[in-house]
Structures are given as C-alpha cells and as structure tokens.
Design a protein around this motif. Structure first.
Motif, PDB file in Angstrom:
ATOM      1  N   VAL A 197       0.844  -1.207   0.000  1.00 35.32           N
ATOM      2  CA  VAL A 197       0.000   0.000   0.000  1.00 35.32           C
ATOM      3  C   VAL A 197       0.874   1.251   0.000  1.00 35.32           C
ATOM      4  O   VAL A 197       0.608   2.218  -0.730  1.00 35.32           O
ATOM      5  CB  VAL A 197      -0.953  -0.001   1.208  1.00 35.32           C
ATOM      6  CG1 VAL A 197      -1.749   1.302   1.267  1.00 35.32           C
ATOM      7  CG2 VAL A 197      -1.904  -1.191   1.142  1.00 35.32           C
ATOM      8  N   ALA A 198       1.929   1.246   0.806  1.00 36.30           N
ATOM      9  CA  ALA A 198       2.814   2.414   0.869  1.00 36.30           C
ATOM     10  C   ALA A 198       3.475   2.672  -0.473  1.00 36.30           C
ATOM     11  O   ALA A 198       3.591   3.830  -0.915  1.00 36.30           O
ATOM     12  CB  ALA A 198       3.870   2.197   1.957  1.00 36.30           C
ATOM     13  N   ASN A 199       3.914   1.618  -1.144  1.00 34.78           N
ATOM     14  CA  ASN A 199       4.543   1.783  -2.456  1.00 34.78           C
ATOM     15  C   ASN A 199       3.562   2.330  -3.482  1.00 34.78           C
ATOM     16  O   ASN A 199       3.894   3.244  -4.250  1.00 34.78           O
ATOM     17  CB  ASN A 199       5.105   0.441  -2.931  1.00 34.78           C
ATOM     18  CG  ASN A 199       6.494   0.150  -2.394  1.00 34.78           C
ATOM     19  OD1 ASN A 199       7.489   0.346  -3.077  1.00 34.78           O
ATOM     20  ND2 ASN A 199       6.561  -0.332  -1.160  1.00 34.78           N
ATOM     21  N   VAL A 200       2.359   1.769  -3.518  1.00 34.92           N
ATOM     22  CA  VAL A 200       1.363   2.233  -4.490  1.00 34.92           C
ATOM     23  C   VAL A 200       1.031   3.702  -4.257  1.00 34.92           C
ATOM     24  O   VAL A 200       0.981   4.509  -5.201  1.00 34.92           O
ATOM     25  CB  VAL A 200       0.092   1.359  -4.413  1.00 34.92           C
ATOM     26  CG1 VAL A 200      -1.046   1.997  -5.205  1.00 34.92           C
ATOM     27  CG2 VAL A 200       0.372  -0.041  -4.938  1.00 34.92           C
ATOM     28  N   ASN A 201       0.813   4.078  -3.003  1.00 41.57           N
ATOM     29  CA  ASN A 201       0.468   5.472  -2.709  1.00 41.57           C
ATOM     30  C   ASN A 201       1.629   6.418  -3.006  1.00 41.57           C
ATOM     31  O   ASN A 201       1.425   7.543  -3.461  1.00 41.57           O
ATOM     32  CB  ASN A 201       0.048   5.608  -1.248  1.00 41.57           C
ATOM     33  CG  ASN A 201      -1.382   5.164  -1.008  1.00 41.57           C
ATOM     34  OD1 ASN A 201      -2.237   5.301  -1.880  1.00 41.57           O
ATOM     35  ND2 ASN A 201      -1.656   4.625   0.173  1.00 41.57           N
ATOM     36  N   ALA A 202       2.855   5.951  -2.766  1.00 35.49           N
ATOM     37  CA  ALA A 202       4.008   6.802  -3.058  1.00 35.49           C
ATOM     38  C   ALA A 202       4.135   7.065  -4.548  1.00 35.49           C
ATOM     39  O   ALA A 202       4.402   8.204  -4.976  1.00 35.49           O
ATOM     40  CB  ALA A 202       5.279   6.152  -2.514  1.00 35.49           C
ATOM     41  N   TRP A 203       3.950   6.029  -5.344  1.00 33.25           N
ATOM     42  CA  TRP A 203       4.024   6.230  -6.797  1.00 33.25           C
ATOM     43  C   TRP A 203       2.842   7.051  -7.309  1.00 33.25           C
ATOM     44  O   TRP A 203       2.991   7.875  -8.212  1.00 33.25           O
ATOM     45  CB  TRP A 203       4.100   4.884  -7.504  1.00 33.25           C
ATOM     46  CG  TRP A 203       5.478   4.314  -7.511  1.00 33.25           C
ATOM     47  CD1 TRP A 203       5.968   3.296  -6.743  1.00 33.25           C
ATOM     48  CD2 TRP A 203       6.569   4.755  -8.326  1.00 33.25           C
ATOM     49  NE1 TRP A 203       7.296   3.079  -7.024  1.00 33.25           N
ATOM     50  CE2 TRP A 203       7.688   3.954  -7.978  1.00 33.25           C
ATOM     51  CE3 TRP A 203       6.719   5.737  -9.281  1.00 33.25           C
ATOM     52  CZ2 TRP A 203       8.941   4.120  -8.593  1.00 33.25           C
ATOM     53  CZ3 TRP A 203       7.959   5.906  -9.884  1.00 33.25           C
ATOM     54  CH2 TRP A 203       9.048   5.104  -9.538  1.00 33.25           C
ATOM     55  N   ALA A 204       1.652   6.822  -6.744  1.00 34.03           N
ATOM     56  CA  ALA A 204       0.493   7.622  -7.155  1.00 34.03           C
ATOM     57  C   ALA A 204       0.738   9.102  -6.881  1.00 34.03           C
ATOM     58  O   ALA A 204       0.438   9.971  -7.717  1.00 34.03           O
ATOM     59  CB  ALA A 204      -0.760   7.134  -6.428  1.00 34.03           C
TER      60      ALA A 204
END
Length: 376
Positions: free
Chosen positions: A250-257
């Motif tokens: 989740v942290a990775n997805v939100n960071a890239w978003a």
C-alpha cells in the motif's frame, strides 16, 4: 479533451493530498520493511494472493529507475473518456510512464467514474498499481495495448513463502500453466479473479489480462468494488489491501500515485521493501513456419507494426529468389518475305526498266547522236 501532461487540475491536487496523507499515516507506524501483517478478516485479496508479484527472465530496458522493479464478458458502456486515438501517438507522461499506459489509466478512470461516481477513482492510483506490479509492463506494448510477451507472476504452488496454492482455473489459456495459476499481465490478475472481474477496456470484443486497457479497467473495478471513495485514505487503503494484502505494498502504491500526481519520483524512504520477485516476461512465440514465398526456420516472432503498415519479416526466414524467366522465342511473322535487295546500278550501265505492261520500242540511231561503232 484530456490533459495527459503535467497540469495539476483539482482532481490531481486532491489525489496528491490524499496520497500524501496516506503515506504519512503509514510512515507514522514505522513501515520501513514488509510487515506482512494480516488485514482485517473481512478483507479478501482478489488480485494478488501474497506480497509476491511477478518473476523476470527477460528484462527490457525501462525509463523508470527508482523504486521496486517488479504481463467478452459483459458488455461495457460507451466510453465517455478521450477520443479513441491511435495509442502509439500518445506521448510519454509523468515520470516516463508509457503514453499508451497513461491513456489506458485515464480511460478506465473516466469509465468507472461514470459508472460509479461515488468511487472517485483517480488515474494516479491505477498508475501506482501498474508501476509496482510490473514497472508499467516494462514499457513494452504494441499499438493496441497488448504486452509484448506475457508477464507472469510466480507459480502459485505454495513453493514460495507466503504464496497461496491455487490449482489451474483457466486451462493455461492466459498463464500457459495447466497445473497451477499464475498472476498475468501488466496489473497482475490471477485467472480465477479475471474470470469474474475481467473487462474489455478498449472495446475490441475481448477481455484479455495481457492488455493494458482491459487490465486497467478491471483493476479500477476491483478497487471500487471494495466500497467507499478513493479520495478517503481509509477506504483507499482497504481497496489496495484487497489487491495485495501488504501494508508495504500500500505504501509503495500510494508513493508512486503521489509521484505521478506531482511529477516527482518517490524518495527511497517512501518505498518500503515488499520482498517480491521481478516479473517473468515470456517472449512472443515464433510462427510454426515461414510465410508463403519465404524459406527457412522461424527463430523468433516478427516485430509488431502499426495498422496499415506492411508486415515485418519473420526472423530466420529468407525470401525465395526465383531465377529470371528465359526470353520468349520470336514468333513467326505473318508478313510476306521481303524481296531480295537489288544493288543500284549506274544509269549508264543499264537503262531503267520500262514500266511493266508497256511495249519496248528500240529507236534507230540518228547521227550525230549515235555513238560510232567500234572499229572492226
């Protein structure tokens, strides 16, 4: 007209605020590694079944150098998004995201927000999933949005820690495995999940997880199906956990978003390790034989070409060169044989022949015009 580029409209600014808020919440609990914490019991992972995304035997170059390195059912409503332009003409977007993937995420977002406005889907969330799952398909798409070579996750036979055991559900149709399932495509769908959530995102009559348009629309459908608004950090986290049950994910997805929203690469500290192998990319299968008029043994699949262009040659095949045809024999002439040539003679040597059909009259010689006879 859709704005692909780097203009920050109200929706992008909202996304940036939401993703920044979500990252702050996750960072506050000290997520620097994959905790692999179980989600609440009611959250059921639907796309990936573990923190493992795909594995890479052939890794094409990518323009993204920061972050983790990871391939007709029901009729869809009319696409209310951008005009159906030729994807190959779409330029790359923020952070080097392939233009065709950017187009797919925008179309999926427009369609989902028309079908389910309360979801408040944002294209940056789909782009974040596409980046973490497969590095945007490694940027290798044909002009129709199909990945060049299948992108496959690990075999779900229980051999890797944390992976589920899922026996084959598609007869190997999408993943090429008739014993166990594998996640497929640029946004990594398990075939059994695709059977229920697969969508036709480019209106070609086929729902294929190896197509970025179809995969993006299916991913948006999965996320919105978890309920709530993607502008709400709690609902958004719940939806992404249904995609992959890992808070580090989740942290990775939100960071890239967030990075796509503000056109800035995430910091390494915003990308906790997910402990996932890179994707496996299977090269396209060569044809069984050379095309008509060619000889040899195909060694690889031909390159993809734009619609309307001549087909690319098949590697390993060479065109058959036929010997030139012999010259055709002369045909007999129907005209009469020409008369033999008559050498021209001097008028003094012989008199000109009289016209045919007239009598020849020999006139007597009258002096002084007569030539004297030779002496005896």
């Amino acid at each position: 007209m859709r704005h692909f580029a780097h203009k920050a409209d109200r929706r992008v600014l909202t996304s940036a605020a939401v993703t920044a808020s979500a990252i702050a919440v996750l960072s506050a609990v000290g997520l620097s590694v994959d905790t692999s914490r179980p989600a609440p019991p009611e959250i059921t992972p639907l796309a990936e079944s573990s923190p493992s995304t795909p594995t890479v035997t052939e890794a094409p170059p990518t323009s993204l150098t920061t972050g983790p390195s990871p391939e007709k059912e029901s009729p869809a409503p009319e696409d209310p998004g951008a005009a159906h332009i030729e994807p190959a003409s779409v330029p790359d977007g923020p952070l080097g995201i392939p233009g065709i993937a950017l187009d797919a995420f925008h179309r999926a977002t427009d369609r989902l927000n028309t079908e389910k406005p309360t979801c408040e889907m944002d294209w940056t969330l789909l782009a974040g999933i596409g980046q973490v799952e497969s590095n945007q398909g490694r940027g290798r798409f044909d002009v129709h949005g199909n990945t060049i070579g299948r992108i496959l996750g690990p075999r779900l036979d229980g051999s890797l820690p944390g992976t589920a055991v899922i026996t084959d559900t598609d007869g190997g149709r999408f993943d090429g495995d008739r014993e166990f399932d594998r996640a497929v495509g640029p946004v990594q769908f398990i075939p059994s999940t695709w059977a229920g959530l697969g969508r036709d995102g480019n209106d070609d009559g086929v729902a294929d997880p190896n197509n970025i348009y179809d995969g993006a629309l299916a991913a948006a459908t999965l996320l919105c199906g978890q309920g709530g608004s993607m502008a709400d950090p709690a609902a958004r986290t719940r939806a992404v956990l249904a995609y992959n049950n890992s808070l580090a994910y989740v942290a990775n997805v939100n960071a890239w978003a967030h990075g796509y929203a503000v056109n800035a690469f995430p910091l390494p500290s915003d990308l906790p390790e997910i402990h996932q192998p890179e994707p496996t990319i299977e090269p396209p299968t060569p044809p069984e034989r050379c095309p008509d008029g060619w000889e040899g043994e195909p060694t690889a699949a031909p390159e993809s070409v734009a619609p309307g262009e001549p087909e690319a040659p098949v590697p390993g095949c060479s065109e058959v060169r036929r010997p030139p045809a012999p010259p055709a024999p002369p045909t007999p002439s129907a005209s009469p044989t020409p008369a033999p040539e008559v050498q021209a003679t001097s008028p003094a040597a012989s008199p000109a022949p009289a016209p045919m059909g007239l009598p020849v009259i020999q006139l007597p010689c009258i002096p002084p015009f007569c030539v004297p006879p030779p002496p005896a």
